[in-house]
Write a protein that holds these residues in place. Structure first.
Motif, PDB file in Angstrom:
ATOM      1  N   GLU A 177       1.058  -0.959  -0.146  1.00  0.00           N
ATOM      2  CA  GLU A 177       0.188   0.299   0.014  1.00  0.00           C
ATOM      3  C   GLU A 177       0.747   0.808  -0.291  1.00  0.00           C
ATOM      4  OE1 GLU A 177      -4.073   1.895   2.529  1.00  0.00           O
ATOM      5  OE2 GLU A 177      -2.814  -0.016   3.233  1.00  0.00           O
ATOM      6  N   SER A 183      -2.672   5.934   1.557  1.00  0.00           N
ATOM      7  CA  SER A 183      -4.175   5.943   1.519  1.00  0.00           C
ATOM      8  C   SER A 183      -4.794   5.389   2.999  1.00  0.00           C
ATOM      9  CB  SER A 183      -4.693   5.198   0.636  1.00  0.00           C
ATOM     10  OG  SER A 183      -3.782   3.636   0.861  1.00  0.00           O
ATOM     11  N   THR A 187      -8.410   4.179   6.457  1.00  0.00           N
ATOM     12  CA  THR A 187      -8.266   3.191   7.065  1.00  0.00           C
ATOM     13  C   THR A 187      -8.444   3.475   8.819  1.00  0.00           C
ATOM     14  OG1 THR A 187      -6.934   2.094   5.895  1.00  0.00           O
ATOM     15  CG2 THR A 187      -6.225   1.458   8.130  1.00  0.00           C
ATOM     16  N   ALA A 216     -13.728  -2.558   1.325  1.00  0.00           N
ATOM     17  CA  ALA A 216     -12.700  -1.714   1.475  1.00  0.00           C
ATOM     18  C   ALA A 216     -11.342  -1.734   1.130  1.00  0.00           C
ATOM     19  CB  ALA A 216     -12.892  -0.253   2.277  1.00  0.00           C
ATOM     20  N   ALA A 217     -10.825  -2.199   2.526  1.00  0.00           N
ATOM     21  CA  ALA A 217      -8.999  -2.310   2.372  1.00  0.00           C
ATOM     22  C   ALA A 217      -8.630  -3.618   0.980  1.00  0.00           C
ATOM     23  CB  ALA A 217      -8.604  -2.974   3.770  1.00  0.00           C
ATOM     24  N   ASP A 219     -10.559  -3.813  -1.764  1.00  0.00           N
ATOM     25  CA  ASP A 219     -10.410  -3.472  -3.131  1.00  0.00           C
ATOM     26  C   ASP A 219      -9.208  -2.048  -3.530  1.00  0.00           C
ATOM     27  OD1 ASP A 219     -12.762  -4.586  -3.621  1.00  0.00           O
ATOM     28  OD2 ASP A 219     -14.330  -3.124  -2.763  1.00  0.00           O
ATOM     29  N   ARG A 220      -8.740  -1.888  -2.260  1.00  0.00           N
ATOM     30  CA  ARG A 220      -7.277  -0.711  -2.636  1.00  0.00           C
ATOM     31  C   ARG A 220      -7.126  -1.246  -2.591  1.00  0.00           C
ATOM     32  NH1 ARG A 220      -9.773   1.877   2.176  1.00  0.00           N
ATOM     33  NH2 ARG A 220      -8.998   0.719   3.707  1.00  0.00           N
ATOM     34  N   ARG A 223      -6.708  -2.518  -6.680  1.00  0.00           N
ATOM     35  CA  ARG A 223      -6.596  -1.239  -7.457  1.00  0.00           C
ATOM     36  C   ARG A 223      -5.009  -0.533  -8.126  1.00  0.00           C
ATOM     37  NH1 ARG A 223     -11.661   1.107  -4.748  1.00  0.00           N
ATOM     38  NH2 ARG A 223      -9.882   2.096  -3.761  1.00  0.00           N
TER      39      ARG A 223
END
Length: 229
Positions: A177, A183, A187, A216-217, A219-220, A223
């Motif tokens: 990440e 990001s 979080t 959500a994590a 998907d981050r 991506r």
């Protein structure tokens, strides 16, 4: 008494040295200065850090247990590879099975003392760090590990807690990440929603908030595009 005190001082100094070497070697790995798959030579690391080989040996063994290094017979230590897209997805499948349940269970059994522990952990990191190197973001990586471990502990299931610890998820995921990006703000916001639901004793909301956080994590990370096998 004097001899005993001398022994205690020596032990403390050795401990501080080992902790310092541990963080310096971990920084080399997390920042990519030691690239995934590269060999880690004990003698070269000792020379680079200007320390003896003894603390380096201890640190490399500890980093292997953390999942950042691998060890092969006759070859020694190598930096663990980055997670692939399939591995990230598989890791989150496991976490989505275990952690929403753990959050719900923690809410069902919450007490003023455990709610206070959650709030204290959330207050330990008021905002996400601005930088993208390990020296900048190690605070949020440590918070992430502590928060998820605390929720697992409060679920009352040692098996769930141990399973999550064995994934070494936070270190591997933060290597992905924070490679040239950050990001942390989402979080932290998601952690606060999970923590608030648990502290309120709302099991359904805690389970839902943890599920949304993990999805959500995931998907981050996907991506970002981790390496393919």
């Amino acid at each position: 008494m004097e001899n005993r005190l001398k022994g205690q001082v020596a032990t403390a100094r050795r401990s501080v040295l080992t902790e310092d070497v541990h963080e310096r070697v971990k920084s080399l790995i997390m920042n990519g200065d030691l690239e995934p798959g590269s060999r880690v030579n004990i003698y070269a690391v000792a020379r680079l850090l200007d320390v003896s080989q003894t603390p380096v040996r201890e640190v490399l063994a500890a980093l292997e247990s953390e999942g950042l290094l691998t060890k092969e017979a006759l070859r020694g230590y190598s930096v663990a590879p980055l997670l692939t897209r399939d591995q990230v997805a598989d890791l989150y499948r496991l976490r989505l099975l275990l952690e929403p349940w753990a959050a719900g269970r923690a809410a069902e059994t919450v007490t003023p003392e455990t709610a206070g522990r959650l709030r204290a952990e959330l207050a330990s990191l008021p905002q996400a760090p601005p930088g993208t190197r390990y020296e900048d973001y190690h605070g949020i990586a440590a918070h992430d590990a502590r928060f998820h471990d605390l929720v697992a502990e409060l679920s009352g299931s040692p098996a769930v807690r141990d399973a999550l610890r064995r994934t070494h998820a936070h270190l591997h995921l933060f290597r992905l990440e924070y490679e040239g990006r950050r990001s942390g703000e989402p979080t932290l916001a998601e952690h606060h929603r999970v923590g608030a639901a648990i502290a309120d004793g709302d099991a359904a909301a805690a389970e839902s908030a943890m599920r949304e956080h993990l999805a959500a994590a995931r998907d981050r990370f996907l991506r970002i595009g981790p390496p393919t096998p």
